[in-house]
Write a protein that holds these residues in place. Structure first.
Motif, PDB file in Angstrom:
ATOM      1  N   ARG A 159      -9.068   8.763  -2.965  1.00  0.00           N
ATOM      2  CA  ARG A 159      -7.819   9.509  -3.070  1.00  0.00           C
ATOM      3  C   ARG A 159      -7.192   9.301  -4.443  1.00  0.00           C
ATOM      4  NH1 ARG A 159      -6.170  11.345   1.870  1.00  0.00           N
ATOM      5  NH2 ARG A 159      -7.095  10.321   3.713  1.00  0.00           N
ATOM      6  N   THR A 160      -6.369  10.252  -4.847  1.00  0.00           N
ATOM      7  CA  THR A 160      -5.629  10.087  -6.093  1.00  0.00           C
ATOM      8  C   THR A 160      -4.534   9.052  -5.889  1.00  0.00           C
ATOM      9  OG1 THR A 160      -3.966  11.771  -5.614  1.00  0.00           O
ATOM     10  CG2 THR A 160      -6.035  12.512  -6.645  1.00  0.00           C
ATOM     11  N   GLU A 214      -1.408   9.323  -6.628  1.00  0.00           N
ATOM     12  CA  GLU A 214      -0.220   9.955  -6.054  1.00  0.00           C
ATOM     13  C   GLU A 214      -0.344  10.084  -4.536  1.00  0.00           C
ATOM     14  OE1 GLU A 214      -1.781  10.984  -8.684  1.00  0.00           O
ATOM     15  OE2 GLU A 214      -0.331  11.218 -10.323  1.00  0.00           O
ATOM     16  N   GLU A 215      -1.550  10.461  -4.070  1.00  0.00           N
ATOM     17  CA  GLU A 215      -1.774  10.580  -2.629  1.00  0.00           C
ATOM     18  C   GLU A 215      -1.642   9.225  -1.949  1.00  0.00           C
ATOM     19  OE1 GLU A 215      -4.927  14.153  -1.848  1.00  0.00           O
ATOM     20  OE2 GLU A 215      -5.696  12.391  -2.887  1.00  0.00           O
ATOM     21  N   ARG A 216      -2.198   8.207  -2.558  1.00  0.00           N
ATOM     22  CA  ARG A 216      -2.149   6.873  -1.955  1.00  0.00           C
ATOM     23  C   ARG A 216      -0.713   6.362  -1.850  1.00  0.00           C
ATOM     24  NH1 ARG A 216      -6.493   3.138  -4.966  1.00  0.00           N
ATOM     25  NH2 ARG A 216      -6.035   1.759  -3.204  1.00  0.00           N
ATOM     26  N   ARG A 253       1.210   8.249   0.882  1.00  0.00           N
ATOM     27  CA  ARG A 253       0.798   7.914   2.248  1.00  0.00           C
ATOM     28  C   ARG A 253       1.000   6.440   2.584  1.00  0.00           C
ATOM     29  NH1 ARG A 253      -3.172  11.124   4.698  1.00  0.00           N
ATOM     30  NH2 ARG A 253      -4.303   9.240   5.310  1.00  0.00           N
TER      31      ARG A 253
END
Length: 260
Positions: free
Chosen positions: A84-85, A87-89, A92
């Motif tokens: 994952r990127t 930003e996604e991590r 979330r």
């Protein structure tokens, strides 16, 4: 209306690995200045994470911290690599609240030093002479004289560190408890420590403190030749750590109890 993503700031340990990762991330992301950031991304190991959290406490500019492990153990960090990127991590990630300890140490000469501790406050003998300590909890003497190499007070976040090595209990996050753990106790032999509510105030008094000098360490701050140390949790200065789902600190603490 679209949700504005949080502004991220990047800080890194001075180690070669962390510096290389920082240079790579600087090229691929837009970063905010530390003062304007909503979340701090920290590159390094557990020691660097503690340093970042201490700086926040001292400046009273507390923000959530998402750590990427570029150290050794990385108990307070997340894995560096992921599909994952970043930003996604971060978006979330699950937040975990950690209440630090507040220590006030008085030396034999009367000097008073205060410091925060996120993992533990530990008292240790300075010489070959066994330390002799009086332990007071909430104004009542619980142990008039503990002969030992030392004693420590650990938070749930720090209960798997030095506390666990000293055979202290692992405390789940959210338990609102503190571990009071002796280090190589000699007398009383059958005392193995206590679990206390985090609103307890603990006082340690060094007996025969000139003959038997004792130091105190609050995470990375050491004070030598102490006569008295006061310790209590400080939930008013709560810190927030961010962890990838399924890898949060409370899950790691839980898993530690079943390791063989």
């Amino acid at each position: 209306m679209p949700v504005t993503p949080p502004r991220l700031a990047l800080v890194a340990s001075p180690t070669d690995r962390a510096q290389e990762a920082e240079a790579e991330l600087r090229k691929s992301h837009d970063w905010a200045d530390l003062e304007q950031a909503d979340i701090v991304v920290a590159l390094g190991g557990d020691g660097f994470m503690l340093q970042v959290l201490h700086t926040m406490l001292e400046t009273e500019r507390v923000r959530p911290v998402y750590g990427l492990n570029l150290g050794t153990v990385g108990f307070l960090m997340n894995r560096h690599k992921s599909s994952r990127t970043l930003e996604e991590r971060v978006a979330r990630a699950r937040s975990i609240a950690v209440s630090p300890l507040w220590m006030e140490a008085t030396t034999n000469g009367g000097t008073v030093t205060t410091s925060w501790a996120i993992n533990e406050v530990s008292l240790l003998r300075e010489t070959r002479q066994t330390a002799k300590l009086e332990i007071v909890v909430n104004g009542k003497v619980r142990i008039p004289e503990l002969s030992c190499d030392g004693v420590l007070v650990a938070t749930p976040a720090g209960s798997t560190a030095y506390n666990l090595s000293a055979n202290g209990p692992i405390l789940p996050l959210g338990s609102k408890m503190l571990a009071l753990t002796p280090i190589s106790p000699f007398r009383p032999r059958r005392w193995h420590g206590a679990i206390l509510p985090d609103n307890a105030e603990i006082i340690f008094r060094a007996r025969e403190s000139v003959k038997r000098p004792v130091s105190v360490v609050a995470d990375q701050t050491e004070v030598r030749d102490i006569s008295e140390v006061r310790v209590r949790a400080w939930p008013e200065h709560e810190l927030t750590l961010l962890f990838d789902k399924g890898k949060s600190l409370d899950e790691r603490i839980f898993a530690e109890q079943f390791m063989v």
